[in-house]
Design a protein around this motif. Structure first.
Motif, mmCIF file in Angstrom:
data_model
loop_
_atom_site.group_PDB
_atom_site.id
_atom_site.type_symbol
_atom_site.label_atom_id
_atom_site.label_comp_id
_atom_site.label_asym_id
_atom_site.label_seq_id
_atom_site.Cartn_x
_atom_site.Cartn_y
_atom_site.Cartn_z
ATOM 1 N N TYR A 79 0.848 -1.194 0.000
ATOM 2 C CA TYR A 79 0.000 0.000 0.000
ATOM 3 C C TYR A 79 0.882 1.241 0.000
ATOM 4 N N TYR A 80 0.425 2.287 -0.686
ATOM 5 C CA TYR A 80 1.125 3.563 -0.712
ATOM 6 C C TYR A 80 0.712 4.395 0.498
ATOM 7 N N ARG A 81 1.659 5.185 1.033
ATOM 8 C CA ARG A 81 1.315 6.115 2.107
ATOM 9 C C ARG A 81 0.355 7.175 1.608
ATOM 10 N N LYS A 82 0.665 7.708 0.421
ATOM 11 C CA LYS A 82 -0.204 8.679 -0.230
ATOM 12 C C LYS A 82 -0.725 8.038 -1.507
ATOM 13 N N PRO A 83 -2.027 7.811 -1.608
ATOM 14 C CA PRO A 83 -2.584 7.206 -2.832
ATOM 15 C C PRO A 83 -2.255 8.047 -4.067
ATOM 16 N N ILE A 84 -2.202 7.409 -5.211
ATOM 17 C CA ILE A 84 -1.881 8.056 -6.478
ATOM 18 C C ILE A 84 -3.163 8.223 -7.284
ATOM 19 N N ARG A 85 -3.367 9.412 -7.834
ATOM 20 C CA ARG A 85 -4.533 9.687 -8.668
ATOM 21 C C ARG A 85 -4.332 9.016 -10.024
ATOM 22 N N VAL A 86 -5.301 8.230 -10.480
ATOM 23 C CA VAL A 86 -5.225 7.533 -11.767
ATOM 24 C C VAL A 86 -6.522 7.717 -12.541
ATOM 25 N N MET A 87 -6.438 7.496 -13.847
ATOM 26 C CA MET A 87 -7.630 7.432 -14.694
ATOM 27 C C MET A 87 -7.861 5.945 -14.973
ATOM 28 N N VAL A 88 -9.113 5.506 -14.839
ATOM 29 C CA VAL A 88 -9.435 4.098 -15.027
ATOM 30 C C VAL A 88 -10.555 3.925 -16.039
ATOM 31 N N ASP A 89 -10.614 2.733 -16.615
ATOM 32 C CA ASP A 89 -11.703 2.342 -17.510
ATOM 33 C C ASP A 89 -12.590 1.394 -16.708
ATOM 34 N N PRO A 90 -13.742 1.867 -16.190
ATOM 35 C CA PRO A 90 -14.586 1.053 -15.333
ATOM 36 C C PRO A 90 -15.250 -0.146 -16.016
ATOM 37 N N GLY A 91 -15.354 -0.148 -17.340
ATOM 38 C CA GLY A 91 -15.956 -1.287 -18.018
ATOM 39 C C GLY A 91 -17.008 -0.890 -19.031
ATOM 40 N N LYS A 92 -17.710 -1.896 -19.540
ATOM 41 C CA LYS A 92 -18.682 -1.706 -20.628
ATOM 42 C C LYS A 92 -19.847 -0.797 -20.259
ATOM 43 N N ASN A 93 -20.319 -0.879 -19.032
ATOM 44 C CA ASN A 93 -21.505 -0.109 -18.637
ATOM 45 C C ASN A 93 -21.197 1.350 -18.329
ATOM 46 N N HIS A 94 -19.945 1.725 -18.429
ATOM 47 C CA HIS A 94 -19.544 3.099 -18.148
ATOM 48 C C HIS A 94 -19.054 3.733 -19.442
ATOM 49 N N PRO A 95 -19.632 4.844 -19.871
ATOM 50 C CA PRO A 95 -19.316 5.420 -21.180
ATOM 51 C C PRO A 95 -17.976 6.148 -21.268
ATOM 52 N N ARG A 96 -17.348 6.489 -20.137
ATOM 53 C CA ARG A 96 -16.098 7.255 -20.203
ATOM 54 C C ARG A 96 -15.145 6.841 -19.093
ATOM 55 N N TYR A 97 -13.912 7.331 -19.199
ATOM 56 C CA TYR A 97 -12.921 7.079 -18.159
ATOM 57 C C TYR A 97 -13.265 7.894 -16.916
ATOM 58 N N GLU A 98 -12.899 7.381 -15.764
ATOM 59 C CA GLU A 98 -13.181 8.051 -14.491
ATOM 60 C C GLU A 98 -11.895 8.204 -13.687
ATOM 61 N N ARG A 99 -11.882 9.164 -12.779
ATOM 62 C CA ARG A 99 -10.759 9.329 -11.866
ATOM 63 C C ARG A 99 -10.949 8.408 -10.671
ATOM 64 N N ASP A 100 -9.833 7.897 -10.168
ATOM 65 C CA ASP A 100 -9.862 7.019 -9.006
ATOM 66 C C ASP A 100 -8.535 7.154 -8.278
ATOM 67 N N TRP A 101 -8.440 6.532 -7.122
ATOM 68 C CA TRP A 101 -7.210 6.522 -6.342
ATOM 69 C C TRP A 101 -6.606 5.128 -6.350
ATOM 70 N N LEU A 102 -5.312 5.027 -6.682
ATOM 71 C CA LEU A 102 -4.571 3.775 -6.602
ATOM 72 C C LEU A 102 -4.003 3.687 -5.195
#
Length: 61
Positions: free
Chosen positions: A10-33
């Motif tokens: 695990y990271y001490r400070k999470p990293i901001r990433v862009m993810v592809d949530p899958g077929k039911n989601h029309p666009r990329y979303e921001r998330d924390w790694l």
């Protein structure tokens, strides 16, 4: 029976990433790694909002 080592990092400070949530989601979303689960040669990301998503890009540090 063969032993399989699982390492959780695990990271001490999470990293901001862009993810592809899958077929039911029309666009990329921001998330924390939050970290990685390593099992043998495979690595699985630990994401906060979309746990099954694929990482598209990471924030520059």
């Amino acid at each position: 029976m063969e032993r399989v080592e699982i390492i959780i990092r695990y990271y001490r400070k999470p990293i901001r990433v862009m993810v592809d949530p899958g077929k039911n989601h029309p666009r990329y979303e921001r998330d924390w790694l939050l970290g990685w689960i390593c099992q043998g040669e495979s690595r699985t990301p630990v994401l906060k909002k979309y746990p099954d998503a694929k990482i598209v890009s990471k924030q520059k540090t």
